[in-house]
Design an enzyme around this catalytic site. Structure first.
Site, PDB file in Angstrom:
ATOM      1  N   LYS A 113       0.852  -1.058   0.134  1.00  0.00           N
ATOM      2  CA  LYS A 113       0.129  -0.034  -0.090  1.00  0.00           C
ATOM      3  C   LYS A 113       0.928   1.156  -0.051  1.00  0.00           C
ATOM      4  CE  LYS A 113      -4.175  -2.002   1.870  1.00  0.00           C
ATOM      5  NZ  LYS A 113      -3.914  -3.477   1.945  1.00  0.00           N
TER       6      LYS A 113
HETATM    7  C1  LIG Z   1      -4.383  -4.344   1.316  1.00  0.00           C
HETATM    8  C2  LIG Z   1      -3.610  -5.684   1.074  1.00  0.00           C
HETATM    9  C3  LIG Z   1      -3.851  -6.787   0.198  1.00  0.00           C
HETATM   10  C4  LIG Z   1      -5.232  -6.576  -0.652  1.00  0.00           C
HETATM   11  O1  LIG Z   1      -5.404  -5.897  -1.505  1.00  0.00           O
HETATM   12  P1  LIG Z   1      -6.439  -5.173  -2.481  1.00  0.00           P
HETATM   13  O2  LIG Z   1      -6.203  -4.221  -3.038  1.00  0.00           O
HETATM   14  O3  LIG Z   1      -7.507  -4.873  -1.293  1.00  0.00           O
HETATM   15  O4  LIG Z   1      -7.008  -6.452  -3.250  1.00  0.00           O
HETATM   16  C5  LIG Z   1      -3.114  -7.963   0.038  1.00  0.00           C
HETATM   17  N1  LIG Z   1      -2.204  -8.092   0.987  1.00  0.00           N
HETATM   18  C6  LIG Z   1      -1.683  -7.218   1.693  1.00  0.00           C
HETATM   19  C7  LIG Z   1      -0.653  -7.504   2.804  1.00  0.00           C
HETATM   20  C8  LIG Z   1      -2.527  -6.002   1.878  1.00  0.00           C
HETATM   21  O5  LIG Z   1      -2.026  -4.998   2.936  1.00  0.00           O
END
Ligand SMILES: *Cc1c(COP(=O)(O)O)cnc(C)c1O
Length: 535
Positions: A113
């Site tokens: 993220k």
């Molecule tokens: C947010 C997240 C996901 C999922 O990603 P999306 O964009 O919501 O599909 C997967 N793995 C981790 C570690 C995350 O923080």
């Protein structure tokens, strides 16, 4: 280039408006009015570009120079990724003759993220600075109050994206004592005066409900200028497109000519993989992308049946299971809330995927004979209403066929997740090194193995978090491996001493939105009075 809502209406927004608004007033998500074209020789011209430059080339296709001049955009992107610990920003590592791991965890909070939220934080700052520079000294400055709910990863990445930034304050709500100790420490040890962590006595869903009710409270929103950082914000999707191109170009250098690439993506809210979909629409050659879900498998069920349904009506046994889980609380103290199952990959524990609506718009459009954008929006609107009223909708076969052309989906259990962590640590493929994966990445790796690939296809599996972030699942999987030492092998130096650092957190002793509003009001007043005395 302008932006429109998936649910229609005559809104035509600039990039800046789409980013600052976040969500359309009619409940829809913003999408670019058309998908731009790549330069003709992109594959050659871009083959050796560093990540930041590649990001600039892709971002500028969606952001007119009249909105952000090229030099400003370049600086903004460089600043966003200068916080990453790896010079390639998102490097790939080969773990098998036909499989690469795309490491997306080299940003400040050790999860993918950061790629989007470092960029979004700088964008917010850029737009506000520009607006305020045009004002005279007596005008009130434009400000932004970011409010978001988190079960862990989004909160810390968002906080690191905007900490210390002028004219922005951020309030992140987390369920008290229900996020992992490391995630809680990552958020609450950021002591910048514009960062406010709220520990809400309630569940993650309660936090989300509070946030929704603040956003829909017009007088409150108008007064505080609320901004959204969740993955419905278009800038988050946009900035993630880069690593699909980047990893493709790197992998192509290490694989035979004419080989095919397949992406495998651990998926929750569909934000990460939606960026892959845009990459593909732009022209990135890719086999159908693999959607890897945990036991919260609404997407896997959709690709199997064409029915998008909150609760799995075909499996009453599962419903009972989650009722039992809810009553007992699951092993790590979390509970199955409202049908969401608590798994070893908590960042993917969702009931519905908020970004799926964007994909839906495209599959409807492409499946309609003579379809136009307005007809697609009408259809999406109808289905989202059905989902709200009845918890489900079904798409016609033609739309499902389009979805299956671009994606395949598979779901992975906790047991399989644990086995996969073990496998990559203890039994690496001959000639490849042992690798410690986090549980989300493990879900992807298992899905990759299930889908399989032929000799001419190479898989790129997205590693969405560093193993240290989800230490419990990793330690549990590996604690009987004599050679495994978490402190030595996994824990990054940045995490040393994290648990003992000073913290700042505001307790919110209930789920009534008024309580959170009072916190925001009082902090806003504090900030104004500090400015007046020139602190
Ligand atoms: C947010 C997240 C996901 C999922 O990603 P999306 O964009 O919501 O599909 C997967 N793995 C981790 C570690 C995350 O923080």
């Amino acid at each position: 280039m302008h932006y429109l809502s998936t649910r229609g209406g005559d809104e035509k927004l600039s990039f800046e408006e789409a980013i600052l608004q976040g969500l359309a007033p009619n409940g829809g998500l913003y999408i670019p009015a058309q998908v731009p074209e790549l330069p003709e020789n992109w594959e050659n011209d871009w083959a050796n570009l560093p990540f930041d430059q590649l990001s600039y080339e892709i971002t500028k296709l969606f952001v007119p120079a009249s909105e952000i001049p090229p030099n400003d955009l370049k600086l903004l992107i460089n600043r966003s990724y200068s916080t990453f610990r790896h010079s390639s920003r998102t490097p790939i590592t080969q773990v098998d003759s036909h499989r690469f791991i795309l490491e997306l965890f080299h940003g400040p909070t050790f999860a993918f993220k950061d790629v989007a939220l470092q960029f979004l934080g700088n964008l917010f700052e850029y737009f506000l600075n520009r607006r305020n520079a045009r004002k005279s000294a007596n005008d009130a400055r434009d400000k932004l109050t970011i409010v978001g709910a988190t079960s862990g990863d989004t909160g810390s990445a968002a906080i690191y994206g905007v900490r210390g930034k002028q004219d922005i304050s951020i309030f992140i709500l987390h369920p008290k004592n229900r996020v992992s100790p490391i995630q809680e420490a990552q958020m609450t040890t950021v002591l910048d005066s514009n960062v406010h962590n709220c520990a809400v006595k309630g569940t993650f869903d309660d936090c989300q409900d509070i946030v929704k009710s603040l956003f829909s409270d017009k007088p409150f929103n108008d007064k505080h200028k609320l901004g959204a950082v969740n993955s419905i914000n278009w800038a988050r999707i946009l900035s993630q497109i880069t690593y699909y191109f980047y990893s493709y170009l790197q992998a192509k250098k290490q694989t035979p000519a004419h080989s095919h690439i397949q992406f495998v993506v651990p998926t929750g809210n569909f934000g990460d993989i939606l960026a892959g979909f845009y990459a593909k629409k732009l022209g990135l050659p890719s086999q159908p992308m693999v959607i890897a879900t945990n036991a919260n498998d609404i997407l896997t069920r959709f690709w199997r049946t064409g029915v998008y349904e909150k609760h799995d009506s075909s499996q009453h046994v599962q419903a009972q299971d989650s009722a039992v889980e809810a009553a007992q609380g699951s092993s790590d103290g979390k509970q199955a809330v409202g049908g969401v199952k608590a798994t070893l990959s908590p960042a993917m524990d969702i009931l519905v995927s908020s970004n799926f609506e964007r994909l839906l718009w495209y599959i409807v459009l492409e499946s309609m004979v003579d379809g136009d954008q307005l007809a697609a929006s009408r259809q999406v609107n109808e289905w989202m209403n059905e989902l709200k009223l009845h918890g489900r909708f079904q798409v016609p076969q033609a739309a499902l066929n389009v979805a299956r052309r671009d994606f395949t989906a598979t779901s992975v259990s906790d047991e399989e997740t644990t086995q996969t962590i073990k496998q990559y640590f203890s039994h690496p493929r001959p000639g490849y090194s042992s690798y410690t994966v986090d549980p989300h990445t493990a879900v992807g790796l298992k899905a990759a193995a299930d889908v399989g690939c032929n000799n001419n296809t190479y898989q790129i599996c997205l590693a969405t978090a560093h193993a240290a972030k989800f230490s419990e699942a990793v330690e549990n999987a590996l604690n009987d491996e004599a050679s495994f030492n978490f402190q030595r092998d996994v824990l990054p130096t940045e995490f040393h001493g994290l648990m003992d650092k000073p913290r700042r957190v505001i307790d919110v002793n209930g789920i009534a939105p008024e309580l959170t509003k009072e916190v925001i009001e009082s902090k806003a007043t504090e900030e104004v009075s500090q400015q007046n005395v020139g602190i």
